[in-house]
Scaffold this motif. Structure first.
Motif, PDB file in Angstrom:
ATOM      1  N   ASN A 145      43.626  44.002  48.912  1.00 39.78           N
ATOM      2  CA  ASN A 145      44.672  43.034  48.588  1.00 39.78           C
ATOM      3  C   ASN A 145      45.367  43.366  47.269  1.00 39.78           C
ATOM      4  N   CYS A 146      44.632  43.977  46.335  1.00 41.50           N
ATOM      5  CA  CYS A 146      45.249  44.362  45.066  1.00 41.50           C
ATOM      6  C   CYS A 146      46.418  45.310  45.291  1.00 41.50           C
ATOM      7  N   PHE A 147      46.211  46.314  46.097  1.00 39.98           N
ATOM      8  CA  PHE A 147      47.271  47.295  46.347  1.00 39.98           C
ATOM      9  C   PHE A 147      48.487  46.651  46.995  1.00 39.98           C
ATOM     10  N   LYS A 148      48.262  45.641  47.804  1.00 39.88           N
ATOM     11  CA  LYS A 148      49.362  44.970  48.493  1.00 39.88           C
ATOM     12  C   LYS A 148      50.117  44.014  47.581  1.00 39.88           C
ATOM     13  N   ASN A 149      49.610  43.828  46.364  1.00 38.90           N
ATOM     14  CA  ASN A 149      50.237  42.885  45.432  1.00 38.90           C
ATOM     15  C   ASN A 149      50.572  43.509  44.077  1.00 38.90           C
ATOM     16  N   GLY A 150      50.644  44.836  44.028  1.00 38.71           N
ATOM     17  CA  GLY A 150      51.095  45.507  42.814  1.00 38.71           C
ATOM     18  C   GLY A 150      50.065  45.661  41.728  1.00 38.71           C
ATOM     19  N   ILE A 151      48.777  45.536  42.086  1.00 39.29           N
ATOM     20  CA  ILE A 151      47.688  45.683  41.122  1.00 39.29           C
ATOM     21  C   ILE A 151      46.903  46.945  41.443  1.00 39.29           C
ATOM     22  N   LEU A 152      46.540  47.711  40.425  1.00 37.55           N
ATOM     23  CA  LEU A 152      45.737  48.912  40.622  1.00 37.55           C
ATOM     24  C   LEU A 152      44.277  48.614  40.313  1.00 37.55           C
ATOM     25  N   PRO A 153      43.393  48.615  41.326  1.00 33.85           N
ATOM     26  CA  PRO A 153      41.959  48.488  41.068  1.00 33.85           C
ATOM     27  C   PRO A 153      41.352  49.889  40.928  1.00 33.85           C
ATOM     28  N   ILE A 154      40.647  50.122  39.856  1.00 36.57           N
ATOM     29  CA  ILE A 154      40.059  51.437  39.604  1.00 36.57           C
ATOM     30  C   ILE A 154      38.542  51.315  39.593  1.00 36.57           C
ATOM     31  N   ALA A 214      36.407  48.485  37.256  1.00 36.39           N
ATOM     32  CA  ALA A 214      35.030  48.025  37.456  1.00 36.39           C
ATOM     33  C   ALA A 214      34.250  49.116  38.186  1.00 36.39           C
ATOM     34  N   PRO A 215      32.915  49.048  38.156  1.00 42.83           N
ATOM     35  CA  PRO A 215      32.131  50.036  38.900  1.00 42.83           C
ATOM     36  C   PRO A 215      32.298  49.909  40.410  1.00 42.83           C
ATOM     37  N   SER A 216      32.567  48.693  40.895  1.00 40.70           N
ATOM     38  CA  SER A 216      32.756  48.492  42.328  1.00 40.70           C
ATOM     39  C   SER A 216      33.526  47.210  42.570  1.00 40.70           C
ATOM     40  N   PHE A 217      34.140  47.137  43.760  1.00 40.06           N
ATOM     41  CA  PHE A 217      34.941  45.981  44.154  1.00 40.06           C
ATOM     42  C   PHE A 217      34.552  45.540  45.557  1.00 40.06           C
ATOM     43  N   ALA A 218      34.769  44.258  45.855  1.00 38.25           N
ATOM     44  CA  ALA A 218      34.680  43.786  47.233  1.00 38.25           C
ATOM     45  C   ALA A 218      35.839  44.399  48.006  1.00 38.25           C
ATOM     46  N   ASP A 219      35.586  44.836  49.234  1.00 35.98           N
ATOM     47  CA  ASP A 219      36.582  45.595  50.000  1.00 35.98           C
ATOM     48  C   ASP A 219      37.894  44.844  50.204  1.00 35.98           C
ATOM     49  N   ILE A 220      37.818  43.580  50.623  1.00 36.92           N
ATOM     50  CA  ILE A 220      39.052  42.842  50.923  1.00 36.92           C
ATOM     51  C   ILE A 220      39.868  42.625  49.656  1.00 36.92           C
ATOM     52  N   PHE A 221      39.216  42.243  48.584  1.00 37.04           N
ATOM     53  CA  PHE A 221      39.928  42.073  47.317  1.00 37.04           C
ATOM     54  C   PHE A 221      40.562  43.388  46.891  1.00 37.04           C
ATOM     55  N   TYR A 222      39.819  44.478  47.000  1.00 33.16           N
ATOM     56  CA  TYR A 222      40.316  45.805  46.609  1.00 33.16           C
ATOM     57  C   TYR A 222      41.609  46.129  47.348  1.00 33.16           C
ATOM     58  N   GLU A 281      43.759  35.704  49.224  1.00 31.56           N
ATOM     59  CA  GLU A 281      44.762  36.562  48.584  1.00 31.56           C
ATOM     60  C   GLU A 281      45.297  35.919  47.309  1.00 31.56           C
ATOM     61  N   HIS A 282      45.030  34.640  47.126  1.00 29.87           N
ATOM     62  CA  HIS A 282      45.442  33.967  45.897  1.00 29.87           C
ATOM     63  C   HIS A 282      44.810  34.611  44.664  1.00 29.87           C
ATOM     64  N   ALA A 283      43.660  35.276  44.843  1.00 30.23           N
ATOM     65  CA  ALA A 283      42.990  35.890  43.686  1.00 30.23           C
ATOM     66  C   ALA A 283      43.855  36.978  43.049  1.00 30.23           C
ATOM     67  N   PRO A 284      44.312  37.982  43.810  1.00 33.30           N
ATOM     68  CA  PRO A 284      45.225  38.942  43.179  1.00 33.30           C
ATOM     69  C   PRO A 284      46.558  38.321  42.769  1.00 33.30           C
ATOM     70  N   TRP A 285      47.013  37.306  43.491  1.00 32.32           N
ATOM     71  CA  TRP A 285      48.240  36.626  43.070  1.00 32.32           C
ATOM     72  C   TRP A 285      48.069  36.048  41.667  1.00 32.32           C
ATOM     73  N   ALA A 286      46.941  35.396  41.421  1.00 33.72           N
ATOM     74  CA  ALA A 286      46.697  34.783  40.107  1.00 33.72           C
ATOM     75  C   ALA A 286      46.583  35.843  39.022  1.00 33.72           C
TER      76      ALA A 286
END
Length: 201
Positions: free
Chosen positions: A110-119, A100-108, A84-89
């Motif tokens: 985790n983004c929502f849980k940390n205020g980041i919008l992955p599209i 991006a065209p695609s994301f890894a599921d867990i990272f995707y 989870e440090h990845a979205p934190w950073a």
């Protein structure tokens, strides 16, 4: 957690595929459990040489992109270990949206849980956005979560899909703790009734 509704900002082009979480925040920086301070080491091994000097040709070290709030990247962004440090950073650096065209599921998730919008958008659309991002600081991209649109600096509009529950949580600034606390009155009522019905517990 910070709410996300709209964002207009500089987009940094990162046309790499399989950007994994160790590239985003290398393992030696995972000792902290704080969500702040990690932005200084975002993409550390790509941003700095072994002496700690900036690598000039890395996009986030270029003056036009030092204040980027959006990253446009290649397929499979956020793959690798589920840190989870990845979205934190990413968030601590100041980036609020990754496209991006695609994301890894867990990272995707985790983004929502940390205020980041992955599209996630089709590659041909991401290619258009990548070219727009390459224009530099004068090309500001706009994201509207309510309307679910990305608008280029030239006014070209693309729609994106997002889960309605994740959208609600991000717009309201609700992480897992926030969702629980929103039910605080119901929880307190249940606990009071349970204590009265089973005082021996």
């Amino acid at each position: 957690m910070d709410k996300f509704t709209t964002l207009t900002g500089i987009a940094a082009p990162m046309p790499l595929v399989n950007i994994d979480t160790d590239m985003i925040i290398p393992k030696q920086f995972l000792k902290t459990i704080k969500r702040t301070g990690l932005g200084a080491n975002l993409f550390d091994e790509m941003r700095f040489d072994r002496q700690g000097n900036e690598i000039a040709d890395f996009v986030l070290n270029q003056d036009a992109y030092r204040s980027a709030e959006i990253i446009v990247a290649g397929e499979n962004f956020g793959c690798g270990s589920s840190r989870e440090h990845a979205p934190w950073a990413i968030k601590d650096f100041g980036v609020r949206c990754v496209i991006a065209p695609s994301f890894a599921d867990i990272f995707y998730n985790n983004c929502f849980k940390n205020g980041i919008l992955p599209i996630a958008l089709p590659k041909d659309v991401v290619d258009v956005l990548m070219k727009d991002a390459e224009k530099g600081a004068n090309a500001r991209m706009s994201i509207d979560l309510e309307a679910q649109t990305v608008t280029t600096s030239d006014g070209e509009v693309f729609s994106f899909e997002v889960d309605s529950f994740k959208k609600h949580c991000l717009m309201e600034g609700l992480d897992d703790i926030g969702l629980t606390m929103a039910k605080a009155d119901s929880i307190n009522t249940f606990e009071a009734q349970a204590a009265q019905a089973r005082p021996w517990v």
